[in-house]
Motif scaffolding. Structure first.
Motif, short mmCIF file in Angstrom:
data_model
loop_
_atom_site.label_atom_id
_atom_site.label_comp_id
_atom_site.label_asym_id
_atom_site.label_seq_id
_atom_site.Cartn_x
_atom_site.Cartn_y
_atom_site.Cartn_z
N UNK A 102 0.83 -1.21 0.00
CA UNK A 102 0.00 0.00 0.00
C UNK A 102 0.87 1.26 0.00
N UNK A 103 1.96 1.23 0.78
CA UNK A 103 2.85 2.40 0.81
C UNK A 103 3.49 2.61 -0.55
N UNK A 104 3.89 1.51 -1.22
CA UNK A 104 4.50 1.62 -2.53
C UNK A 104 3.54 2.29 -3.52
N UNK A 105 2.27 1.85 -3.51
CA UNK A 105 1.27 2.45 -4.39
C UNK A 105 0.91 3.86 -3.94
N UNK A 106 0.76 4.02 -2.62
CA UNK A 106 0.35 5.32 -2.10
C UNK A 106 1.40 6.39 -2.27
N UNK A 107 2.69 6.01 -2.26
CA UNK A 107 3.76 7.00 -2.39
C UNK A 107 3.69 7.67 -3.76
N UNK A 108 3.41 6.89 -4.79
CA UNK A 108 3.30 7.48 -6.13
C UNK A 108 2.12 8.44 -6.19
N UNK A 109 0.99 8.04 -5.61
CA UNK A 109 -0.19 8.89 -5.65
C UNK A 109 0.00 10.16 -4.83
N UNK A 110 0.54 10.02 -3.62
CA UNK A 110 0.73 11.20 -2.78
C UNK A 110 1.87 12.07 -3.31
N UNK A 111 2.85 11.44 -3.97
CA UNK A 111 3.91 12.24 -4.58
C UNK A 111 3.37 13.17 -5.66
N UNK A 112 2.35 12.71 -6.38
CA UNK A 112 1.73 13.55 -7.41
C UNK A 112 1.04 14.76 -6.81
N UNK A 113 0.70 14.69 -5.51
CA UNK A 113 0.02 15.80 -4.86
C UNK A 113 0.96 16.95 -4.49
N UNK A 114 2.27 16.71 -4.58
CA UNK A 114 3.23 17.74 -4.14
C UNK A 114 3.11 19.02 -4.97
N UNK A 115 2.62 18.89 -6.19
CA UNK A 115 2.46 20.08 -7.04
C UNK A 115 1.09 20.72 -6.88
#
Length: 400
Positions: free
Chosen positions: A347-360
């Motif tokens: 879940x962290x592996x998948x969630x990191x990509x999704x939450x990383x996209x939120x940085x912008x």
């Protein structure tokens, strides 16, 4: 302590010391995480089959060998081999130790009436003490001129002590196998339990899977200490220099407050309530960032996030670990403990990509979306059985 004496300095050693490209450094670090978190379920299954003691001792021996190998590794292939060995070692001993700690916490609760969360909270506080002291040990060795090799050898020596302590103190008898020695012909021992049956008993267990999903939302949120918090600190102060102080604040909070908070909560609220409340507090930490005035140095929003996330962690982690023995049978406890970490790691592996996209994204949108993750976990946790709190003793509510 042994782990954190080495790993915080690994990326710099690979980049500056060995001259690896940035993408290769990231790959090596990712492989280490996968070989550990992703393979917890393997260590848990081996624990159920052979008992915790041999799996813990084997894991400690492999960790010693891995740190020793990393100290002398000079090529890409040898570094990758060493970090994979280090990660797999933890995938062996961590679920074995955690499942045995949970089992002993339940036994202690049954024998003394003290809530199992007390034992599991002490386990968490000890881990955070090591997370605080380990980097200090590594930094001291680097300042004294010993370099990364000295940090690796110090980590190996710590695990020699860990191996010795477990060899001396862990019970030699397999607690589950001893418990199932009964005259009834239908009783199945651990070694006769088919692996497929064990997996089905754990992964077809709906309440346990709901616990995994709820716990996963916490780990996705916790991972923001390494993803969103550095961005916030740099935005507020112009650099990430203050990040270490915030990490130290988190570790010290757990070391100082974990046991008093657990003593206060364990006898008053059920584990499910502690899990739901902890996730809600974590969600409040993210919601507080855009609402907290910047204050001196601009660090107040980041500090508010760290404090609330850590308080939520102190409530929910012992509660989640304490719920596992209520949701699965004792002979599947190792596999379930490993699965809890492995499912969360995916879940962290998948969630990191999704939450990383939120940085912008705009700050209010970003922090609101991040707050929604643990809030969803709290709603999931609310559907779980209450579990055994300090006011209720007896047999399990759910046996998987």
């Amino acid at each position: 302590m042994g782990f954190y004496a080495v790993l915080p300095y690994l990326a710099t050693h690979l980049g500056s010391g060995l001259g690896m490209a940035g993408w290769l450094v990231g790959l090596v670090l990712g492989l280490r995480t996968f070989s550990q978190q992703g393979l917890f379920v393997v260590g848990g299954a081996l624990t159920d089959r052979y008992g915790p003691r041999p799996v813990v001792l084997a894991g400690c021996a492999l960790r010693i060998a891995g740190f020793g190998w990393l100290a002398v590794a000079g090529s890409t292939a040898t570094v990758i081999g060493a970090v994979l060995l280090i990660g797999f070692a933890a995938a062996l001993f961590s679920p074995a130790v955690e499942s045995e700690a949970a089992r002993e916490a339940v036994r202690h609760e049954r024998d003394t009436g003290a809530p199992r969360a007390h034992v599991l909270a002490l386990f968490s506080a000890a881990g955070q003490a090591g997370a605080f002291l380990g980097p200090l040990l590594g930094s001291l060795l680097l300042l004294l001129g010993g370099g990364f090799r000295a940090a690796c050898l110090a980590g190996a020596l710590v695990f020699v002590a860990v191996l010795t302590g477990h060899a001396r103190l862990m019970p030699r008898a397999d607690p589950v196998r001893e418990r199932v020695k009964a005259p009834a012909p239908h009783v199945v021992t651990r070694t006769a339990q088919p692996a497929r049956s064990s997996r089905r008993a754990v992964f077809a267990n709906r309440p346990f899977l709901l616990l995994c999903l709820a716990y996963s939302t916490y780990l996705v949120a916790y991972n923001q200490l390494y993803l969103s918090l550095p961005v916030e600190v740099e935005r507020a102060t112009g650099s990430q220099a203050a990040l270490g102080w915030l990490f130290a604040l988190s570790s010290l909070l757990v070391v100082v407050a974990q046991m008093p908070l657990t003593r206060c909560s364990a006898r008053r609220i059920a584990p499910r309530t502690a899990l739901v409340t902890g996730l809600a507090v974590v969600a409040a930490g993210f919601a507080a960032v855009p609402l907290t005035p910047a204050g001196p140095g601009g660090l107040l929003p980041g500090a508010a996030l760290v404090v609330l996330l850590t308080l939520g962690q102190m409530l929910l982690v012992p509660a989640a670990r304490g719920l596992v023995p209520d949701l699965v049978e004792d002979r599947h406890l190792g596999l379930a403990t490993g699965a809890l970490s492995s499912v969360s790691g995916v879940a962290v592996l998948a969630g990191s990509a999704a939450t990383g996209a939120l940085l912008e994204a705009p700050a209010p949108v970003r922090w609101a979306a991040l707050a929604a993750v643990p809030l969803a976990g709290a709603l999931l946790a609310f559907t779980l059985p209450a579990g055994h709190g300090g006011k209720e003793q007896g047999t399990r509510a759910v046996t998987g």
